[in-house]
Enzyme design. Structure first.
Site, mmCIF file in Angstrom:
data_model
loop_
_atom_site.group_PDB
_atom_site.id
_atom_site.type_symbol
_atom_site.label_atom_id
_atom_site.label_comp_id
_atom_site.label_asym_id
_atom_site.label_seq_id
_atom_site.Cartn_x
_atom_site.Cartn_y
_atom_site.Cartn_z
ATOM 1 N N ASN A 45 0.831 -1.206 0.000
ATOM 2 C CA ASN A 45 0.000 0.000 0.000
ATOM 3 C C ASN A 45 0.866 1.256 0.000
ATOM 4 O O ASN A 45 1.942 1.305 0.596
ATOM 5 C CB ASN A 45 -1.025 0.007 1.138
ATOM 6 C CG ASN A 45 -0.479 -0.385 2.483
ATOM 7 O OD1 ASN A 45 0.550 -1.041 2.595
ATOM 8 N ND2 ASN A 45 -1.176 0.025 3.526
ATOM 9 N N ILE A 46 0.372 2.254 -0.713
ATOM 10 C CA ILE A 46 1.078 3.532 -0.881
ATOM 11 C C ILE A 46 0.102 4.635 -0.487
ATOM 12 O O ILE A 46 -0.895 4.865 -1.186
ATOM 13 C CB ILE A 46 1.532 3.721 -2.345
ATOM 14 C CG1 ILE A 46 2.424 2.547 -2.787
ATOM 15 C CG2 ILE A 46 2.278 5.046 -2.499
ATOM 16 C CD1 ILE A 46 2.693 2.516 -4.288
ATOM 17 N N GLU A 47 0.400 5.279 0.639
ATOM 18 C CA GLU A 47 -0.516 6.303 1.140
ATOM 19 C C GLU A 47 -0.114 7.689 0.642
ATOM 20 O O GLU A 47 0.927 7.865 0.011
ATOM 21 C CB GLU A 47 -0.553 6.230 2.673
ATOM 22 C CG GLU A 47 -1.069 4.866 3.128
ATOM 23 C CD GLU A 47 -1.240 4.721 4.611
ATOM 24 O OE1 GLU A 47 -0.677 5.536 5.372
ATOM 25 O OE2 GLU A 47 -1.934 3.766 5.014
ATOM 26 N N CYS A 56 -4.214 0.768 -2.333
ATOM 27 C CA CYS A 56 -4.063 -0.464 -1.549
ATOM 28 C C CYS A 56 -3.022 -1.385 -2.193
ATOM 29 O O CYS A 56 -2.738 -1.298 -3.398
ATOM 30 C CB CYS A 56 -5.376 -1.222 -1.487
ATOM 31 S SG CYS A 56 -6.653 -0.438 -0.501
ATOM 32 N N GLU A 58 -3.263 -4.494 -2.954
ATOM 33 C CA GLU A 58 -3.804 -5.352 -4.010
ATOM 34 C C GLU A 58 -3.819 -4.627 -5.342
ATOM 35 O O GLU A 58 -3.462 -5.174 -6.387
ATOM 36 C CB GLU A 58 -5.242 -5.790 -3.662
ATOM 37 C CG GLU A 58 -5.351 -6.628 -2.417
ATOM 38 C CD GLU A 58 -5.563 -5.821 -1.143
ATOM 39 O OE1 GLU A 58 -5.018 -4.697 -1.049
ATOM 40 O OE2 GLU A 58 -6.250 -6.314 -0.247
ATOM 41 N N CYS A 89 -10.211 -4.877 0.496
ATOM 42 C CA CYS A 89 -11.310 -3.930 0.718
ATOM 43 C C CYS A 89 -12.303 -4.030 -0.441
ATOM 44 O O CYS A 89 -12.016 -4.647 -1.488
ATOM 45 C CB CYS A 89 -10.774 -2.516 0.858
ATOM 46 S SG CYS A 89 -10.296 -1.746 -0.706
ATOM 47 N N CYS A 92 -10.985 -2.890 -3.854
ATOM 48 C CA CYS A 92 -10.032 -3.837 -4.461
ATOM 49 C C CYS A 92 -10.748 -5.090 -4.955
ATOM 50 O O CYS A 92 -10.351 -5.669 -5.967
ATOM 51 C CB CYS A 92 -8.924 -4.189 -3.479
ATOM 52 S SG CYS A 92 -7.740 -2.838 -3.258
HETATM 53 N N1 THU Z 1 -5.270 -1.469 2.756
HETATM 54 C C1 THU Z 1 -4.760 -2.260 1.769
HETATM 55 O O1 THU Z 1 -3.671 -2.005 1.251
HETATM 56 N N2 THU Z 1 -5.486 -3.340 1.383
HETATM 57 C C2 THU Z 1 -6.663 -3.721 1.940
HETATM 58 O O2 THU Z 1 -7.285 -4.649 1.472
HETATM 59 C C3 THU Z 1 -7.160 -3.020 3.126
HETATM 60 C C4 THU Z 1 -6.559 -1.682 3.371
HETATM 61 C C5 THU Z 1 -4.487 -0.329 3.201
HETATM 62 C C6 THU Z 1 -5.017 1.021 2.822
HETATM 63 C C7 THU Z 1 -4.380 1.899 3.879
HETATM 64 O O3 THU Z 1 -3.065 2.232 3.447
HETATM 65 C C8 THU Z 1 -4.276 1.000 5.091
HETATM 66 O O4 THU Z 1 -4.405 -0.323 4.613
HETATM 67 C C9 THU Z 1 -5.320 1.269 6.159
HETATM 68 O O5 THU Z 1 -6.593 1.253 5.610
#
Ligand code: THU
Length: 134
Positions: A45-47, A56, A58, A89, A92
Site C-alpha cells: 500500500n502507498i498512502e 491499496c 492489491e 477492501c 479492491c
Molecule cells: N489497505 C490495503 O492495502 N489493502 C486492503 O485490502 C485493506 C486496506 C491499506 C489502505 C491503507 O493504506 C491502510 O491499509 C489502512 O486502511
C-alpha cells in the site's frame, strides 16, 4: 492451489509488505498476483497526505501486472502486518473482479496461522463486471 503454493505466495507478499509507504495508518499490507502465464507481481500500500489517494497493496500489484502487459489474474494473496486474515477492501474486490479469468474464478489467499484459500465470488458475490456490459 496447494497449501504449499499458498504459503509460498504469502511469503512473497510479506516481502512486498516491507515496501509499504504507510506514514499515516502505520498499517502495512502486501499483496502478490499471479497472472495467466504464471508471472508473479507484488505490491504494497502507498498512502498520500491527501488520504483518499491511497492505493491499496492489491491494486498496486494488479496495476504492476497490467503495466507489464498482463490482463488476466489467476490468484491474489494478501497479508497485513497487524492483523490475521486481512481481506481485500471493497474497492479492491471490484478491481480484482475486472481481471479474473473468463471461464473460472480468481483464487484469493488470505494470511493467518494457516492460509485461507477462497474464490473471489466468496467475497464478492453477484459481482458486476465487464461482461455485464456486453
Ligand atoms: N489497505 C490495503 O492495502 N489493502 C486492503 O485490502 C485493506 C486496506 C491499506 C489502505 C491503507 O493504506 C491502510 O491499509 C489502512 O486502511
Amino acid at each position: 492451489m496447494t497449501n504449499e503454493q499458498a504459503v509460498a505466495l504469502l511469503d512473497l507478499a510479506r516481502q512486498a509488505m516491507k515496501r509499504a509507504y504507510v506514514p499515516y495508518s502505520h498499517f502495512p499490507v502486501g499483496a502478490v498476483v499471479v497472472t495467466a502465464d504464471g508471472s508473479v507481481f507484488s505490491g504494497a500500500n502507498i498512502e498520500n497526505a491527501s488520504f483518499p489517494l491511497t492505493c491499496c497493496a492489491e491494486r498496486t500489484a494488479v496495476y504492476a501486472a497490467l503495466n507489464a502487459g498482463h490482463t488476466v489474474i489467476e490468484t491474489v494473496a494478501v497479508t497485513a502486518e497487524r492483523v490475521d486474515s486481512v481481506t481485500p477492501c471493497g474497492g479492491c474486490r471490484q478491481v480484482l473482479n475486472e481481471f479474473k479469468p473468463a471461464d473460472h474464478d480468481m483464487t484469493v489467499i488470505l494470511d493467518g496461522p494457516e492460509p485461507t484459500i477462497l474464490q473471489l465470488a466468496d467475497i464478492l458475490p453477484r459481482a458486476f463486471g465487464p461482461r455485464d456490459l456486453d
